[in-house]
Scaffold this motif. Structure first.
Motif, PDB file in Angstrom:
ATOM      1  N   ASN A 207     -20.714 -46.922  21.132  1.00 55.21           N
ATOM      2  CA  ASN A 207     -21.697 -47.131  20.062  1.00 55.21           C
ATOM      3  C   ASN A 207     -22.831 -46.114  20.187  1.00 55.21           C
ATOM      4  O   ASN A 207     -24.017 -46.458  20.168  1.00 55.21           O
ATOM      5  N   ALA A 208     -22.417 -44.847  20.313  1.00 58.32           N
ATOM      6  CA  ALA A 208     -23.366 -43.750  20.488  1.00 58.32           C
ATOM      7  C   ALA A 208     -23.219 -42.725  19.370  1.00 58.32           C
ATOM      8  O   ALA A 208     -23.394 -41.528  19.584  1.00 58.32           O
ATOM      9  N   ASP A 209     -22.894 -43.206  18.176  1.00 57.17           N
ATOM     10  CA  ASP A 209     -22.697 -42.313  17.034  1.00 57.17           C
ATOM     11  C   ASP A 209     -23.461 -42.840  15.823  1.00 57.17           C
ATOM     12  O   ASP A 209     -22.875 -43.289  14.830  1.00 57.17           O
ATOM     13  N   PRO A 210     -24.783 -42.801  15.870  1.00 57.46           N
ATOM     14  CA  PRO A 210     -25.571 -43.378  14.770  1.00 57.46           C
ATOM     15  C   PRO A 210     -25.407 -42.588  13.473  1.00 57.46           C
ATOM     16  O   PRO A 210     -25.392 -41.354  13.480  1.00 57.46           O
ATOM     17  N   ASP A 211     -25.282 -43.325  12.369  1.00 56.27           N
ATOM     18  CA  ASP A 211     -25.191 -42.681  11.059  1.00 56.27           C
ATOM     19  C   ASP A 211     -26.305 -43.140  10.115  1.00 56.27           C
ATOM     20  O   ASP A 211     -26.263 -42.863   8.921  1.00 56.27           O
ATOM     21  N   GLY A 212     -27.294 -43.857  10.660  1.00 55.31           N
ATOM     22  CA  GLY A 212     -28.388 -44.364   9.858  1.00 55.31           C
ATOM     23  C   GLY A 212     -28.155 -45.750   9.325  1.00 55.31           C
ATOM     24  O   GLY A 212     -29.098 -46.437   8.923  1.00 55.31           O
ATOM     25  N   LEU A 213     -26.895 -46.184   9.309  1.00 57.38           N
ATOM     26  CA  LEU A 213     -26.541 -47.482   8.739  1.00 57.38           C
ATOM     27  C   LEU A 213     -25.965 -48.448   9.763  1.00 57.38           C
ATOM     28  O   LEU A 213     -25.944 -49.653   9.530  1.00 57.38           O
ATOM     29  N   ASN A 214     -25.494 -47.936  10.910  1.00 58.42           N
ATOM     30  CA  ASN A 214     -24.758 -48.787  11.847  1.00 58.42           C
ATOM     31  C   ASN A 214     -25.580 -49.234  13.051  1.00 58.42           C
ATOM     32  O   ASN A 214     -25.047 -49.819  13.991  1.00 58.42           O
ATOM     33  N   ILE A 215     -26.885 -49.007  13.040  1.00 56.21           N
ATOM     34  CA  ILE A 215     -27.730 -49.398  14.170  1.00 56.21           C
ATOM     35  C   ILE A 215     -27.683 -50.916  14.375  1.00 56.21           C
ATOM     36  O   ILE A 215     -27.769 -51.686  13.416  1.00 56.21           O
ATOM     37  N   ASN A 216     -27.466 -51.349  15.603  1.00 57.67           N
ATOM     38  CA  ASN A 216     -27.416 -52.772  15.994  1.00 57.67           C
ATOM     39  C   ASN A 216     -26.285 -53.556  15.331  1.00 57.67           C
ATOM     40  O   ASN A 216     -26.265 -54.787  15.412  1.00 57.67           O
ATOM     41  N   ASP A 217     -25.366 -52.875  14.679  1.00 56.77           N
ATOM     42  CA  ASP A 217     -24.295 -53.565  13.940  1.00 56.77           C
ATOM     43  C   ASP A 217     -23.196 -53.996  14.909  1.00 56.77           C
ATOM     44  O   ASP A 217     -22.355 -53.188  15.306  1.00 56.77           O
ATOM     45  N   ALA A 218     -23.212 -55.268  15.299  1.00 54.39           N
ATOM     46  CA  ALA A 218     -22.231 -55.829  16.236  1.00 54.39           C
ATOM     47  C   ALA A 218     -22.190 -55.028  17.543  1.00 54.39           C
ATOM     48  O   ALA A 218     -21.127 -54.851  18.146  1.00 54.39           O
ATOM     49  N   CYS A 219     -23.333 -54.549  17.967  1.00 51.94           N
ATOM     50  CA  CYS A 219     -23.391 -53.769  19.201  1.00 51.94           C
ATOM     51  C   CYS A 219     -24.792 -53.867  19.785  1.00 51.94           C
ATOM     52  O   CYS A 219     -25.697 -54.460  19.196  1.00 51.94           O
ATOM     53  N   GLY A 220     -24.961 -53.308  20.960  1.00 55.10           N
ATOM     54  CA  GLY A 220     -26.271 -53.301  21.592  1.00 55.10           C
ATOM     55  C   GLY A 220     -26.582 -54.578  22.339  1.00 55.10           C
ATOM     56  O   GLY A 220     -25.728 -55.447  22.544  1.00 55.10           O
ATOM     57  N   SER A 221     -27.841 -54.721  22.729  1.00 50.71           N
ATOM     58  CA  SER A 221     -28.239 -55.790  23.639  1.00 50.71           C
ATOM     59  C   SER A 221     -28.103 -57.183  23.052  1.00 50.71           C
ATOM     60  O   SER A 221     -28.043 -58.162  23.804  1.00 50.71           O
ATOM     61  N   ASN A 222     -28.033 -57.304  21.726  1.00 54.01           N
ATOM     62  CA  ASN A 222     -27.858 -58.625  21.107  1.00 54.01           C
ATOM     63  C   ASN A 222     -26.408 -58.968  20.844  1.00 54.01           C
ATOM     64  O   ASN A 222     -26.105 -60.083  20.423  1.00 54.01           O
ATOM     65  N   HIS A 223     -25.497 -58.019  21.083  1.00 58.78           N
ATOM     66  CA  HIS A 223     -24.072 -58.230  20.808  1.00 58.78           C
ATOM     67  C   HIS A 223     -23.273 -57.519  21.893  1.00 58.78           C
ATOM     68  O   HIS A 223     -22.791 -56.394  21.689  1.00 58.78           O
ATOM     69  N   ILE A 224     -23.106 -58.169  23.041  1.00 64.09           N
ATOM     70  CA  ILE A 224     -22.533 -57.484  24.200  1.00 64.09           C
ATOM     71  C   ILE A 224     -21.024 -57.678  24.338  1.00 64.09           C
ATOM     72  O   ILE A 224     -20.446 -57.284  25.352  1.00 64.09           O
ATOM     73  N   GLU A 225     -20.381 -58.245  23.310  1.00 62.46           N
ATOM     74  CA  GLU A 225     -18.947 -58.507  23.418  1.00 62.46           C
ATOM     75  C   GLU A 225     -18.152 -57.221  23.657  1.00 62.46           C
ATOM     76  O   GLU A 225     -17.257 -57.163  24.517  1.00 62.46           O
ATOM     77  N   ALA A 226     -18.447 -56.177  22.881  1.00 67.85           N
ATOM     78  CA  ALA A 226     -17.722 -54.914  23.044  1.00 67.85           C
ATOM     79  C   ALA A 226     -17.996 -54.302  24.407  1.00 67.85           C
ATOM     80  O   ALA A 226     -17.103 -53.674  25.012  1.00 67.85           O
ATOM     81  N   LEU A 227     -19.206 -54.473  24.911  1.00 65.10           N
ATOM     82  CA  LEU A 227     -19.544 -53.945  26.233  1.00 65.10           C
ATOM     83  C   LEU A 227     -18.749 -54.658  27.317  1.00 65.10           C
ATOM     84  O   LEU A 227     -18.228 -54.015  28.241  1.00 65.10           O
ATOM     85  N   ARG A 228     -18.654 -55.973  27.211  1.00 70.45           N
ATOM     86  CA  ARG A 228     -17.852 -56.724  28.192  1.00 70.45           C
ATOM     87  C   ARG A 228     -16.426 -56.160  28.274  1.00 70.45           C
ATOM     88  O   ARG A 228     -15.901 -55.903  29.361  1.00 70.45           O
ATOM     89  N   GLU A 229     -15.822 -56.000  27.104  1.00 74.27           N
ATOM     90  CA  GLU A 229     -14.436 -55.519  27.051  1.00 74.27           C
ATOM     91  C   GLU A 229     -14.318 -54.108  27.613  1.00 74.27           C
ATOM     92  O   GLU A 229     -13.369 -53.790  28.339  1.00 74.27           O
ATOM     93  N   ALA A 230     -15.270 -53.246  27.285  1.00 70.75           N
ATOM     94  CA  ALA A 230     -15.204 -51.858  27.737  1.00 70.75           C
ATOM     95  C   ALA A 230     -15.363 -51.746  29.249  1.00 70.75           C
ATOM     96  O   ALA A 230     -14.700 -50.923  29.895  1.00 70.75           O
ATOM     97  N   VAL A 231     -16.238 -52.552  29.826  1.00 73.46           N
ATOM     98  CA  VAL A 231     -16.442 -52.513  31.279  1.00 73.46           C
ATOM     99  C   VAL A 231     -15.152 -52.866  32.011  1.00 73.46           C
ATOM    100  O   VAL A 231     -14.742 -52.179  32.955  1.00 73.46           O
ATOM    101  N   VAL A 232     -14.505 -53.922  31.563  1.00 69.80           N
ATOM    102  CA  VAL A 232     -13.248 -54.340  32.193  1.00 69.80           C
ATOM    103  C   VAL A 232     -12.162 -53.300  31.957  1.00 69.80           C
ATOM    104  O   VAL A 232     -11.419 -52.930  32.876  1.00 69.80           O
ATOM    105  N   ALA A 233     -12.062 -52.796  30.728  1.00 72.18           N
ATOM    106  CA  ALA A 233     -11.019 -51.833  30.388  1.00 72.18           C
ATOM    107  C   ALA A 233     -11.153 -50.532  31.177  1.00 72.18           C
ATOM    108  O   ALA A 233     -10.145 -49.918  31.565  1.00 72.18           O
TER     109      ALA A 233
END
Length: 451
Positions: A207-233
């Protein structure tokens, strides 16, 4: 006029609540209020923003307001909030302006102000700026002309300067640490991966590709589901998530289990005490911190001082008492020796440094604290004051506190940035905490239904 400032600046839906006209008026008022003590030279302002699309519009309005008030402006572009605070101090500017709604959804935006030195504003200065905004709505002010109008310059190496500052604070190199960093498609997208790599870590950025519209969209500190999966993967040692303006840091361990701001504070507090840098063996936290943090710090001989919710209140206590560490459960961690505000990337660096120094896993380090089951319900309301202060609501809170006694607690407060009332309950079991919280939330909804 109602209060413009919430717990962290002026916020609202961009181009609806937070209009270019309002942003301009706040900028003018801030220039007159924060730079009025010394008119021997033109005031200097540093202006930055996160990447959300409305930031371009609001930046133009703020720059116009500042220059119309005679202030020279240094635009630093897309950078984290703590970077703008840092550059404000480094430039010896009279004020700093950050355009960001932090963790809020993309349509929102905000104006965060820093005084000279990169410090957040106390209540009295915010009130003076609000009064000036209101006065300017009906009263003309003397505008400079000709050479008196402010000029605008762009700082192109602000990110590099900030990253080098961060790396210079790290007490131990990060070689051997593999980290996944979720940049929330926000202001950390450039600086966080670079800072972590240059400090020695192996970095996987998501989630390091900002386009002006996708900030905080199902990512970041309020939505850590993708981070959990990536750490394990990726078989990483940990994951770090920032919010849209990167003043927050929360983590997950190698198993994908969350390590929140309270646990991070506990880890860093013990590291600092060991190094002899935890002034007065004291940690500053807010009333939202888990009771488990107080119990853990007490067992370690560390005093915990509580403040109102909001990292600026933590900052005020740190400055007033000369203390060295404070923060919030949400991941705003303040290290005054290195930053004038909460800094998520700085926090991530010091958390990983402790791992590298001790050779212990994040799960093991976080085990110093046992979290009491805590349930937080954010209740949408029509009126925050009514929702939090209605007699039926207060009666339900009193009943809950009687039931819980010394085995838990209730905290009810209106959000300072959103139309929400936050209901937080701690208890011996999650089942009890949730049942009590739902009961109170039902009363809040009835008292002030959301629009």
């Amino acid at each position: 006029m109602g209060r413009l400032f919430g717990t962290d600046g002026v916020r609202g839906r961009a181009n609806v609540d937070l209009t270019p006209e309002l942003a301009l008026a706040v900028a003018v008022a801030a220039a007159h209020t924060l730079a009025e003590s010394d008119r021997s030279h033109p005031p200097l302002a540093v202006v930055g923003r996160d990447p959300r699309a409305s930031g371009e519009m609001l930046e133009a309005a703020v720059v116009a307001g500042l220059t119309s008030a005679g202030a020279n402006v240094v635009r630093v572009g897309v950078l984290p909030t703590p970077a703008v605070a840092f550059l404000t101090a480094e430039a010896k500017a009279d004020l700093g302006v950050m355009l960001s709604a932090s963790h809020n959804p993309m349509p929102d935006n905000g104006v965060k102000l820093f005084a000279a030195g990169g410090h957040k504003l106390p209540d009295d200065l915010e009130i003076r700026i609000e009064d000036a905004v209101e006065a300017n709505a009906t009263t003309a002010w003397e505008r400079p002309t000709g050479a008196g109008i402010g000029r605008v310059h762009d700082l192109l190496d602000g990110a590099d300067h900030y990253v080098q500052h961060l790396i210079g604070t790290v007490p131990h190199r990060l070689e051997g640490i593999k980290v996944v960093v979720d940049c929330a498609n926000g202001a950390a997208a450039e600086v966080a991966p670079v800072a972590y790599r240059e400090a020695g870590a192996e970095v996987v950025a998501i989630n390091a590709d900002p386009d002006g519209l996708n900030i905080n969209d199902a990512c970041g500190s309020n939505h850590i589901e993708a981070l959990r999966e990536a750490v394990v993967a990726h078989g990483a040692h940990l994951g770090i998530a920032h919010d849209g303006d990167a003043d927050r840091c929360v983590a997950v361990d190698a198993n994908g289990d969350e390590v929140d701001g309270d646990q991070i504070m506990a880890i860093i507090a013990l590291a600092m005490r060991e190094a002899g840098t935890l002034t007065g063996d004291t940690l500053v936290a807010t009333v939202m911190s888990n009771l488990g943090l107080r119990l853990a710090m007490s067992a370690e001989g560390i005093r915990l001082v509580e403040t109102k919710v909001g990292d600026r209140y933590v900052l005020e206590e740190l400055r007033a008492s000369g203390l060295a560490l404070g923060g919030e459960q949400s991941g705003h961690i303040v290290l005054p020796a290195y930053a004038t505000t909460g800094d998520g990337v700085l926090t991530g660096l010091h958390l990983m440094a402790r791992m590298a120094q001790t050779g212990r896993s994040l799960a093991e380090l976080a085990g110093v604290m046992t979290k009491l089951p805590q349930v937080l319900i954010n209740v949408p309301v029509g009126d925050r004051t009514v929702g939090a202060g209605a007699p039926d609501v207060l009666a339900e809170v009193e009943r809950a506190e009687t039931e819980l006694g010394d085995t838990g607690r209730v905290l009810l407060r209106p959000s300072g940035t959103e139309p929400l009332v936050r209901v937080m309950v701690e208890a011996e079991t999650e089942q009890t905490a949730r049942a009590v919280a739902e009961r109170i939330a039902t009363r809040v909804r009835a008292a002030s239904p959301a629009a």
